[in-house]
Structure formats: C-alpha cells, structure tokens
Design an enzyme around this catalytic site. Structure first.
Site, PDB file in Angstrom:
ATOM      1  N   GLY A   1       0.842  -1.206   0.000  1.00 13.24           N
ATOM      2  CA  GLY A   1       0.000   0.000   0.000  1.00 13.24           C
ATOM      3  C   GLY A   1       0.864   1.237   0.000  1.00 13.24           C
ATOM      4  O   GLY A   1       2.037   1.191  -0.369  1.00 13.24           O
ATOM      5  N   ASN A   2       0.286   2.355   0.410  1.00 13.23           N
ATOM      6  CA  ASN A   2       1.070   3.592   0.527  1.00 13.23           C
ATOM      7  C   ASN A   2       0.426   4.487   1.577  1.00 13.23           C
ATOM      8  O   ASN A   2      -0.554   4.100   2.205  1.00 13.23           O
ATOM      9  CB  ASN A   2       1.196   4.287  -0.840  1.00 13.23           C
ATOM     10  CG  ASN A   2      -0.168   4.597  -1.420  1.00 13.23           C
ATOM     11  OD1 ASN A   2      -0.911   5.398  -0.878  1.00 13.23           O
ATOM     12  ND2 ASN A   2      -0.509   3.936  -2.530  1.00 13.23           N
ATOM     13  N   TYR A   3       0.981   5.678   1.749  1.00 13.78           N
ATOM     14  CA  TYR A   3       0.584   6.532   2.873  1.00 13.78           C
ATOM     15  C   TYR A   3      -0.625   7.414   2.601  1.00 13.78           C
ATOM     16  O   TYR A   3      -0.958   8.274   3.421  1.00 13.78           O
ATOM     17  CB  TYR A   3       1.757   7.438   3.268  1.00 13.78           C
ATOM     18  CG  TYR A   3       2.980   6.696   3.726  1.00 13.78           C
ATOM     19  CD1 TYR A   3       2.967   5.968   4.900  1.00 13.78           C
ATOM     20  CD2 TYR A   3       4.153   6.714   2.971  1.00 13.78           C
ATOM     21  CE1 TYR A   3       4.087   5.281   5.325  1.00 13.78           C
ATOM     22  CE2 TYR A   3       5.284   6.031   3.390  1.00 13.78           C
ATOM     23  CZ  TYR A   3       5.247   5.317   4.562  1.00 13.78           C
ATOM     24  OH  TYR A   3       6.353   4.642   4.981  1.00 13.78           O
TER      25      TYR A   3
END
Ligand code: PMT
Length: 399
Positions: free
Chosen positions: A207-209
């Site tokens: 995923g990412n932020y």
C-alpha cells in the site's frame, strides 16, 4: 463565503442558547455582520450583553426599545438579511413559525424575511420525535426553509437521543456552503481517492501513505458547487461532509479501475487523486506466510493497470480528465510528461520535497498544469482550499 454577508441570528429559549454565543463568534470571525434577535425566553438562558458584545450590535428583542421608544422594524430587518438562522429553535418557536403566530420580534421578522432561512432545532428527544414537531418541521421545509437536523447525544435532561443542536462549526459550514457559487450544477464528477491495497496474504498488503484527505476535499468542494459526486475510494478513515456524495469502496487497483470505468462513461469531470499501487503481487497466498528460519520469501510483482491512462483512452469529447502527479524530483517535466502520456486535460503536481505537501498532511502545495501549456503555482494551503483552486481552474478551462 460569509464575508460581508448580513446574517440574522434568532436565539430562542433553550439551554443550547449558550452554543449560539459561539456561533455568533464564528460568524463574525468569518466576516459576517450578525444581528441577534432574542425571544423573551432566550434571555433567561444567556444575557443579551453576551450577544451584543460578540456581534458588536445591540440585541433586538422587543418591538420597541424601552428606554428610547424606538420602533424596531421587522420589515427592514427582513430585507437587510442575506440569511436568517434560528439556533437554537425550540419546539414552541418552530410551531409559531410554521403557523404564522407572530407574537414576538423573532417570528415577525421571520415572516418578513426574503432571505433563505435555516433552522437548527434543539429540544428533548421526545419533543423532537413528537408528530407535532415533525409536522411543523415538514411545514417549514415546504416553505423552502433549510432544517439543520439536530445531532444525537446526551441532552440537558441527561437522556440520550436526537435533539442536541448541531455544533456551531457545522452550522457555519452549512451557511457558507449555501453561498458557494453553484458553478458545477448539473455536472457529474468522479474522483478516485486514497490508496489501493494489493493483498499478499490475509495479513499483509502493498500500500502507501495516502489518507484520502485530498480526494475527499475535492469531493466536498464539488458537492458544494452543486455537482453530483461519486468517489471511488481506497481504504481510508475520512468521510465526506455531504451525505449525498456517493462512495464506492474498493481495495485494489483492479477494483478501482473497474468501478471508475463503470461510472466514467456518464461523467463530465474525472479527477484521479488516488495513490494507486503500480504493482501487485502476482498471486495471493490464502494462509499467512510463515516466518521461515533460513529462507526469505520472494514476492513476484505484476504491473497494475493505469486507471488515469485507461480513462484517457476512453475519454469522449466534452469529458474533462484531471490527474495528479506525486513527484520527488524533476517535478515539472515529469508532471507534463504524465499529462500528455495519459491524455489528461489537466495535471496537479504535488512534490514530496515541499514541506506540508502530499500524503497525510492537512495542507498541500500544488502547481496546476493545463493542456494549453499554462501552469500556476500556488502557496501552501489547506486541502479544502487547494480543492477550491483546482475547481476554479477546471471551471475556467470548461468556459
Ligand atoms: O490522500 P492524501 O493523504 O491526502 O494524499 C494526497 C495524495 C498525495 C495521494 C494526492 O495529492 C496525489 O498526489 N495523488 C496521486 C498520487 C500518485 O499516484 O501519483 P503518480 O504520479 O504516481 O500518478 C499519476 C496519476 O496517475 C495520478 O493521477 C494517479 O491517480 C494515476 N494513476 C497512477 C497509477 C495507476 N496505476 N493508475 C493511476 O490512475
């Protein structure tokens, strides 16, 4: 939006009247001129001096000012106002408004007012639920008044239920939304927002932020301007302010693409704000990958579809497609290259080298590039303000 607006704040006799002092303060802070009218019962809860101090204007309560004999013209007041808000509105005042019982200055002014009227009821839960109150509120709606429904929570009686006057911040938000120019009325807008999660096993993902704050700020702004809005949203904790905004929740890039494609054909403006994972594991392991003693597991990745580029290929004349570019270097040239490669009409560059910009923050700093080769760089602003700048640019381009 409230700067210079003339607001009549009608305060009636309920314990929530203390919240109206805060409401007065917030309205004045937002640049509005506030004239408070109190019913006689309201003065039992909060002293008029509180409101006159906060609003900078004498409070009006009676038809005549006792010491001067001056007549307070409800007609003039009604014409002066850009909006009238009755907060808190008791069951008694709601009943009087619904049935034209003009026995005090507040209800008389209400009957004379040409401006939009907002009503924020506050009362005990059983009074709120009573068919008489519900019928009177329906009558007010039928007159075109806007009801700001009370919230649920602990009431003055210590009972818990629906009847708490909506918070002053929310009321100010409703009022200022009302004054936003509806330059997207009749338009359908789709926004991708948040991250995508590409599953590795039942407990892990790539995923990412992204938190969705930027995408949801865009959705709120589009709705404020009168658009009908759909958000295709990765997993986020944020929520839209407007309950009419349709959310299609997804997890993966492929699901996001499928949902976006379904909606896109019937869309005027599409904004690709999601941080889509460019790669996904080539397969999903349906039981937890165990920590091996010697062997380090290898995850093979496959390329995810590019949603913006796919919609760019499917775009029809009259549709407007906006992308974001999240960069760390060669920002301007990378952004322009993405805009052309993905067949976008506009791209919004945010750089992780700018403090307060990009993921997770409440602020962003952007440069907007349009297909005509123009670019405008903005200062660091709150994400809602950035969303407003983006839609100002879109509306200019559409013109
Ligand atoms: O959610 P927040 O915490 O508020 O953070 C906001 C944000 C930083 C996520 C947002 O402002 C932002 O920059 N979104 C785009 C992030 C991104 O993926 O940028 P990119 O340069 O990698 O992608 C370029 C464009 O292609 C973007 O419009 C992206 O949505 C789109 N894209 C990318 C890859 C892919 N597989 N499909 C896509 O549609």
């Amino acid at each position: 939006m409230l700067k210079g607006k003339h607001i009549i704040l009608g305060v009636t006799g309920g314990i929530a009247a203390y919240k109206s002092a805060i409401l007065t303060r917030l309205l004045v802070k937002a640049g509005a001129e506030v004239q408070v009218i109190m019913t006689p019962a309201a003065k039992q809860f909060v002293a008029p001096l509180t409101f006159s101090t906060l609003s900078g204007k004498p409070v009006i309560s009676e038809f005549f000012t006792a010491n001067t004999g001056q007549w307070n013209s409800h007609v003039d007041l009604g014409l002066w106002a850009d909006a009238m808000i009755i907060a808190p509105a008791t069951a008694s005042t709601i009943g009087k408004m619904a049935n034209g019982v003009a026995d005090n200055m507040l209800v008389t002014t209400y009957l004379s007012a040409k401006a939009p009227v907002f009503v924020a009821p506050a009362m005990d839960l059983d009074m709120m639920a009573h068919p008489s109150t519900r019928r009177n509120l329906e009558l007010l709606k039928s007159y075109g008044n806007h009801i700001i429904e009370p919230a649920e929570g602990e009431l003055a009686s210590h009972l818990v239920g629906k009847g708490r006057m909506e918070e002053p911040e929310k009321i100010v938000q409703v009022l200022s939304n009302f004054f936003v120019p509806k330059d997207l009325a009749g338009k359908k807008v789709i926004i991708t927002a948040g991250p995508t999660y590409e599953k590795i096993d039942p407990v892990r993902f790539i995923g990412n932020y992204s938190t969705g704050k930027m995408g949801y700020a865009l959705a709120d702004e589009a709705a404020r301007r009168g658009a009908s809005v759909t958000v295709v949203s990765g997993p986020v904790a944020v929520k839209p302010q407007d309950s009419d905004i349709k959310i299609i929740p997804v997890q993966t890039a492929r699901q996001m693409l499928e949902a976006a494609q379904t909606v896109f054909a019937d869309t005027d403006i599409a904004i690709m704000c999601a941080a889509v994972a460019d790669y996904a594991p080539d397969h999903y392991t349906d039981s937890k990958i165990k920590r091996e003693k010697d062997e380090i597991p290898v995850i093979h990745l496959v390329k995810n579809p590019d949603i913006a580029a796919t919609l760019g290929r499917e775009k029809q004349p009259g549709q407007f497609l906006v992308g974001f570019a999240l960069e760390t270097d060669s920002e301007q040239s990378n952004a322009r290259e993405k805009m052309h490669r993905k067949n976008l009409d506009m791209i919004v560059l945010n750089s992780l080298r700018d403090k307060g910009a990009g993921f997770g923050t409440d602020t962003n700093k952007v440069t907007i590039f349009t297909g005509e080769g123009m670019s405008v760089t903005y200062d660091l602003k709150s994400k809602p303000q950035v969303a407003s700048d983006i839609f100002d640019s879109i509306v200019r381009c559409l013109k």
